[in-house]
Design an enzyme around this catalytic site. Structure first.
Site, short mmCIF file in Angstrom:
data_model
loop_
_atom_site.label_atom_id
_atom_site.label_comp_id
_atom_site.label_asym_id
_atom_site.label_seq_id
_atom_site.Cartn_x
_atom_site.Cartn_y
_atom_site.Cartn_z
CB CYS A 151 49.30 -92.08 41.58
SG CYS A 151 47.74 -91.70 40.88
CG HIS A 159 46.94 -90.85 45.27
ND1 HIS A 159 47.65 -90.64 44.16
CD2 HIS A 159 47.45 -91.02 46.50
CE1 HIS A 159 48.83 -90.69 44.68
NE2 HIS A 159 48.75 -91.11 46.27
CG ASN A 197 51.61 -91.90 48.55
OD1 ASN A 197 51.07 -92.11 47.51
ND2 ASN A 197 51.42 -90.78 49.15
#
Length: 323
Positions: A130, A269, A290
């Protein structure tokens, strides 16, 4: 009365089985054996119940966001965290450039998607990369704002080549360390020349395929949502690191995500703030890109609560590149 209860219970079970079959068909799910399928079905049923109970609260106006089934609804919460996040537990304490307080008036809303500064939603797959996707998304925006060209850049380049700067490929990293690598490397390759594989591989960087460069990076004041808003308005998309550790995050479907159980300082994250706005029902929000594919959330995006005590650490670890 007991007969009616049993009938309703049976109908609910039939409906749940139908949801399971639809899920498998929609997402092309195949399992190695009957034992694995039975386990995944059990996980799915638990998640379906969790989603339905939450959405009942949404319908009553008790919460400002709803949940939905997505392509990893057969994964446990722990499995989602293990394979879909990727932050290492340490923090660089200093900015490369001095932090500055906001000095310009704030616009009521900003959405860099509407300005052409954001590439389509990507999918990190079963890899804790990520941090690379977050860093790349902010750089794609900065490069566009400087050159007028929106170029999809290579996350795999960062996964494979930036370990000397503290990143650990599919096992986690930090966006600012990605920028340190790009600065020293004098560029990052394009996505088309160095496509994503969702694995740790040998570095194949090619200076002939550079898509963008970075001269420095800036970290807005930690925990200050006004500083983050200033950066998003004036600099473009900003890499942010959040607490995605609540069960609700993995099944987010839409609305303004306010999670009272979120931590304001811990992050696991990395995502990208590409704008902000205000919802009549949910209040102020951040528009967050995302890297879990377009099936997740609102076509791959989430509206995260803004100006609610730095909920989910949205402004704690932010950084944007200077090109």
């Amino acid at each position: 009365m007991r007969s009616l209860f049993l009938i309703l219970l049976g109908l609910a079970a039939v409906s749940a089985i139908g949801e399971w079959e639809n899920f498998k068909t929609k997402f092309g799910k195949k399992y190695a054996n009957s034992e694995e399928e039975s386990h995944r079905m059990s996980v799915f049923m638990d998640k379906l119940k969790f989603i339905q109970e939450h959405n009942e609260r949404y319908d009553k106006g008790e919460v400002t966001y709803w949940l939905k089934i997505n392509n990893f609804s057969d994964l446990t919460h722990e499995e989602v965290l293990a394979t879909k996040t990727g932050m290492t537990r340490r923090r660089h304490p200093l900015s490369v450039l001095p932090k500055s307080a906001p000095t310009t008036p704030m616009a009521a809303d900003v959405d860099w998607r509407n300005k052409g500064a954001v590439t389509p939603v990507k999918d990190q797959g079963q890899c804790g990369s990520c941090w690379a996707f977050s860093a790349v998304a902010a750089l794609e925006g900065a490069h566009f704002l400087k050159t007028g060209d929106l170029v999809s850049l290579s996350e795999q380049n960062l996964v494979d080549c930036s370990s000397s700067y503290g990143n650990q490929g599919c096992n986690g990293g930090w966006p600012y360390q990605a920028y340190q690598y790009i600065i020293a490397n004098r560029g990052i390759d394009t996505e088309s020349s160095y496509p994503y594989k969702a694995i740790d591989d040998n570095c194949r960087y090619d200076a002939g395929n550079i898509g963008a460069t970075v001269s420095s990076y800036v970290e807005p004041a930690s925990g200050d949502e006004s500083a983050l808003q200033h950066a998003v308005q004036n600099e473009g998309p900003v890499s942010v690191c959040i607490d995605a550790g609540q069960s609700s995050f993995g099944s987010y479907g839409g609305g303004v995500y306010y999670e009272p159980n979120c931590d304001s300082w811990y992050a696991n994250h990395a995502v990208t703030a590409v704008g902000y706005g205000t919802d009549a029902n949910g209040g102020d929000y951040w528009i967050v890109k995302n890297s879990w594919g377009a099936w997740w959330g609102e076509s791959g995006y989430i509206k995260m609560a803004r100006n609610r005590d730095n909920n989910c650490a949205i402004a704690t670890y932010s950084v944007y590149p200077v090109v």
